[in-house]
Write a protein that holds these residues in place. Structure first.
Motif, mmCIF file in Angstrom:
data_model
loop_
_atom_site.group_PDB
_atom_site.id
_atom_site.type_symbol
_atom_site.label_atom_id
_atom_site.label_comp_id
_atom_site.label_asym_id
_atom_site.label_seq_id
_atom_site.Cartn_x
_atom_site.Cartn_y
_atom_site.Cartn_z
ATOM 1 N N ALA A 1 0.810 -1.221 0.000
ATOM 2 C CA ALA A 1 0.000 0.000 0.000
ATOM 3 C C ALA A 1 0.846 1.276 0.000
ATOM 4 O O ALA A 1 1.931 1.321 0.605
ATOM 5 C CB ALA A 1 -0.917 0.006 1.218
ATOM 6 N N PRO A 2 0.354 2.321 -0.645
ATOM 7 C CA PRO A 2 0.986 3.643 -0.510
ATOM 8 C C PRO A 2 0.934 4.072 0.951
ATOM 9 O O PRO A 2 -0.057 3.809 1.647
ATOM 10 C CB PRO A 2 0.133 4.539 -1.407
ATOM 11 C CG PRO A 2 -1.170 3.836 -1.554
ATOM 12 C CD PRO A 2 -0.873 2.371 -1.471
ATOM 13 N N CYS A 3 1.984 4.711 1.420
ATOM 14 C CA CYS A 3 2.079 5.009 2.849
ATOM 15 C C CYS A 3 2.929 6.249 3.066
ATOM 16 O O CYS A 3 3.393 6.885 2.119
ATOM 17 C CB CYS A 3 2.663 3.803 3.600
ATOM 18 S SG CYS A 3 4.379 3.449 3.144
ATOM 19 N N SER A 4 3.171 6.585 4.334
ATOM 20 C CA SER A 4 3.970 7.758 4.669
ATOM 21 C C SER A 4 5.465 7.525 4.477
ATOM 22 O O SER A 4 6.258 8.465 4.616
ATOM 23 C CB SER A 4 3.692 8.189 6.111
ATOM 24 O OG SER A 4 3.884 7.102 7.003
ATOM 25 N N SER A 5 5.881 6.285 4.199
ATOM 26 C CA SER A 5 7.245 5.955 3.745
ATOM 27 C C SER A 5 8.339 6.224 4.762
ATOM 28 O O SER A 5 9.499 6.410 4.390
ATOM 29 C CB SER A 5 7.571 6.694 2.433
ATOM 30 O OG SER A 5 6.628 6.387 1.439
ATOM 31 N N GLU A 6 8.010 6.230 6.041
ATOM 32 C CA GLU A 6 9.057 6.449 7.053
ATOM 33 C C GLU A 6 10.181 5.429 6.965
ATOM 34 O O GLU A 6 11.331 5.729 7.283
ATOM 35 C CB GLU A 6 8.456 6.360 8.455
ATOM 36 C CG GLU A 6 7.417 7.391 8.793
ATOM 37 C CD GLU A 6 6.724 7.014 10.084
ATOM 38 O OE1 GLU A 6 6.807 7.820 11.020
ATOM 39 O OE2 GLU A 6 6.129 5.921 10.166
ATOM 40 N N GLY A 7 9.835 4.217 6.548
ATOM 41 C CA GLY A 7 10.836 3.154 6.483
ATOM 42 C C GLY A 7 11.901 3.370 5.440
ATOM 43 O O GLY A 7 12.895 2.646 5.399
ATOM 44 N N THR B 1 17.709 -5.556 11.401
ATOM 45 C CA THR B 1 17.828 -6.281 10.137
ATOM 46 C C THR B 1 18.762 -5.618 9.129
ATOM 47 O O THR B 1 19.019 -6.193 8.078
ATOM 48 C CB THR B 1 16.439 -6.425 9.484
ATOM 49 O OG1 THR B 1 15.864 -5.114 9.319
ATOM 50 C CG2 THR B 1 15.518 -7.265 10.354
ATOM 51 N N ASP B 2 19.264 -4.422 9.442
ATOM 52 C CA ASP B 2 20.067 -3.635 8.503
ATOM 53 C C ASP B 2 19.350 -3.491 7.159
ATOM 54 O O ASP B 2 19.935 -3.653 6.088
ATOM 55 C CB ASP B 2 21.458 -4.239 8.296
ATOM 56 C CG ASP B 2 22.419 -3.246 7.641
ATOM 57 O OD1 ASP B 2 22.161 -2.023 7.703
ATOM 58 O OD2 ASP B 2 23.419 -3.692 7.053
ATOM 59 N N THR B 3 18.060 -3.195 7.231
ATOM 60 C CA THR B 3 17.230 -2.939 6.051
ATOM 61 C C THR B 3 16.507 -1.616 6.263
ATOM 62 O O THR B 3 16.739 -0.926 7.251
ATOM 63 C CB THR B 3 16.179 -4.044 5.862
ATOM 64 O OG1 THR B 3 15.267 -4.021 6.983
ATOM 65 C CG2 THR B 3 16.823 -5.418 5.779
ATOM 66 N N GLY B 4 15.621 -1.290 5.355
ATOM 67 C CA GLY B 4 14.670 -0.239 5.638
ATOM 68 C C GLY B 4 13.615 -0.754 6.602
ATOM 69 O O GLY B 4 13.602 -1.928 6.985
ATOM 70 N N GLY B 5 12.723 0.139 7.024
ATOM 71 C CA GLY B 5 11.616 -0.271 7.869
ATOM 72 C C GLY B 5 10.497 -0.863 7.028
ATOM 73 O O GLY B 5 10.221 -0.377 5.925
ATOM 74 N N PHE B 6 9.846 -1.901 7.557
ATOM 75 C CA PHE B 6 8.791 -2.557 6.783
ATOM 76 C C PHE B 6 7.797 -3.220 7.726
ATOM 77 O O PHE B 6 8.133 -3.607 8.850
ATOM 78 C CB PHE B 6 9.392 -3.612 5.843
ATOM 79 C CG PHE B 6 8.867 -3.531 4.440
ATOM 80 C CD1 PHE B 6 9.397 -2.623 3.540
ATOM 81 C CD2 PHE B 6 7.833 -4.350 4.005
ATOM 82 C CE1 PHE B 6 8.920 -2.533 2.244
ATOM 83 C CE2 PHE B 6 7.345 -4.275 2.717
ATOM 84 C CZ PHE B 6 7.884 -3.355 1.830
ATOM 85 N N PHE B 7 6.561 -3.338 7.226
ATOM 86 C CA PHE B 7 5.498 -4.027 7.957
ATOM 87 C C PHE B 7 4.822 -5.003 6.999
ATOM 88 O O PHE B 7 4.570 -4.673 5.838
ATOM 89 C CB PHE B 7 4.459 -3.034 8.479
ATOM 90 C CG PHE B 7 3.229 -3.686 9.052
ATOM 91 C CD1 PHE B 7 3.197 -4.117 10.365
ATOM 92 C CD2 PHE B 7 2.094 -3.879 8.259
ATOM 93 C CE1 PHE B 7 2.060 -4.732 10.889
ATOM 94 C CE2 PHE B 7 0.956 -4.484 8.775
ATOM 95 C CZ PHE B 7 0.939 -4.912 10.096
#
Length: 496
Positions: free
Chosen positions: A201-207, A317-323
């Motif tokens: 989904a489109p989101c606020s993209s903080e991750g 995880t040394d990644t971006g943030g994700f849910f």
């Protein structure tokens, strides 16, 4: 920008991160030092990551190829333990400028972004919908998990993004996708039911703060909880996915943000609306250090099953943030009637082009097995999986792969077609040296050695490097090789 925001003093990057992430301090502070580790992780650039094309190479071969091309081991080059296809690369590594990327041996995609498709659990024979598909990394993952056969619909709200999506699918040789354009929240029920549905989904993209450093200055934590327009769109997408999913099928909802209002709260509301007809499955991958979803936020207690969701925090995880939330529709849930299938018959004369192509390049007759030809434009022919059965509605922006241009003389195999079939060519094929490879990718002319063109007659040839096709070139009567590599792809060869 409001007056209050306009008067905010300039902050250093770390201070900006602490300000916009402060609402999550209690969530990340499981142990002493976690909060500072989280802020420090957000300040580090994100490692590059790619996955190997499973029908063209494997991760071990790709890793060895990269080491050989770069002249030795690369600091930071490593496999991801949770993915059999992924490779981590140094932060500043430009995968898109390497020849093997041009050749479609790999695709660049942030590690966290690769997780949803693995958890969607796609198998050949399933009918799949990607509701928010562009730029196409997850779409390509799904298409290949289906064996590049069957039916995958890739939808996006932004028409201009579909062109980028199609470009990625072409480079990777994907023939089982139809692309559609429109609001996923209003996707027509006439499309029928799907076995698997992805809602990224489109989101606020903080991750994405590690990739987009300037985002920290633009985020307003005061509006994250009250963005009714964004939350409404997320709810509409997930509700539509529930409607379109067959009974017993699976839905995956994901975002690249930390905000519970866009993650657990959206899932919780849809679970409540479905009154037991939808259940959460554990979202876990061995070797991936994720954390469970939240069961309480903002003074509100959420369903205990939301712990089955997956959260990726950058310092773990040394990644971006994700849910990620994985949902299964119960077998007794209502589902849609089958929709009408689009008519994909070839034109009367369209298949007549195939024997000449096969003869020119020395392909076996079986090369067309499992495929069908369709003329979608005057320019030429598209190639689709024979068992690709998209619905009549919504109408498609494109289907399959544009592989043979027939509105020019002589007709020409496209670069995407050469990448798809070039490894099987036994005639009109030329192996290039490294220097010739780089010149070809720069769209420069090449003077091949006599032994290179000895088995080729003047005309179109497929060029390869180390056995991997790069595209099509024109061998002139004077034995000069003129590059036909497309200009829109020439950025691939920027490093050369």
């Amino acid at each position: 920008m409001t007056e209050r925001h306009a008067r905010r003093p300039e902050l250093g990057h770390a201070a900006q991160l602490r300000r916009v992430m402060a609402r999550y301090q209690s969530l990340v502070s499981e142990q002493a030092g976690d909060w500072e580790a989280f802020i420090a992780a957000l300040q580090r650039p994100l490692p590059a990551c790619i996955w190997a094309h499973p029908q063209r190479t494997d991760v071990a071969e790709l890793q060895a190829l990269i080491i050989a091309e770069e002249g030795g081991e690369l600091p930071g080059l490593a496999r991801d333990p949770w993915s059999p296809l992924a490779l981590r690369l140094p932060v500043d590594f430009k995968a898109g400028q390497r020849w093997w990327y041009c050749a479609g041996l790999a695709h660049a995609q942030e590690a966290a972004s690769q997780v949803p498709v693995w958890l969607l659990d796609v198998h050949p024979g399933q009918r799949v919908l990607d509701l928010c598909a562009a730029p196409g990394g997850k779409t390509a993952q799904i298409a290949l998990a289906l064996g590049n056969r069957g039916t995958l619909l890739a939808n996006d709200f932004a028409r201009e993004r579909i062109a980028a999506l199609q470009g990625n699918l072409d480079r990777l040789g994907i023939v089982n996708v139809s692309t559609t354009w429109g609001d996923g929240g209003n996707y027509p029920a006439a499309a029928g039911a799907f076995d698997r549905i992805l809602v990224d989904a489109p989101c606020s993209s903080e991750g994405t703060l590690r990739r987009h450093r300037s985002l920290a200055a633009r985020l307003d934590p005061d509006t994250l909880a009250t963005n009714a327009r964004l939350h409404g769109r997320q709810l509409a997408l997930l509700r539509k996915a529930v409607q379109l999913c067959r009974a017993g099928g699976r839905i995956l909802y994901s975002t690249c943000t930390f905000a519970p209002e866009e993650n657990e709260c959206i899932v919780a509301q849809v679970l409540e609306e479905q009154a037991g007809r939808l259940r959460l499955l554990p979202a876990r991958l061995p070797g991936l250090a994720g954390r469970p979803g939240l069961t309480a936020w903002g003074g509100r207690t959420l369903d205990a099953s939301l712990a089955n969701c997956l959260r990726l925090w950058p310092h773990h995880t040394d990644t971006g943030g994700f849910f990620v939330a994985v949902m299964e529709k119960t077998p007794d849930a209502p589902q849609l009637e089958p929709g009408d299938t689009a008519v994909l018959d070839a034109g009367v004369d369209d298949e007549c082009w195939l024997p000449a192509l096969a003869e020119h390049y020395g392909w076996p007759e079986t090369i067309w097995s499992g495929l069908r030809v369709q003329r979608q434009t005057r320019r030429g022919l598209h190639l689709l999986a024979a068992d690709h059965e998209p619905p009549a509605q919504p109408s498609a922006q494109g289907r399959g792969l544009f592989f043979h241009r027939t509105n020019i003389r002589p007709p020409k195999l496209t670069t995407a077609g050469a990448l798809l079939f070039g490894a099987q060519a036994t005639r009109q094929v030329m192996e290039l040296s490294q220097e010739q490879r780089d010149a070809y990718l720069r769209r420069a002319s090449v003077t091949p050695r006599p032994q290179q063109w000895a088995d080729c007659r003047p005309g179109q040839v497929i060029v390869r490097y180390r056995g991997h096709p790069l595209g099509v070139a024109l061998l002139t009567r004077s034995r000069t090789l003129e590059s036909l590599f497309p200009s829109r792809w020439s950025g691939c060869a920027g490093r050369s």
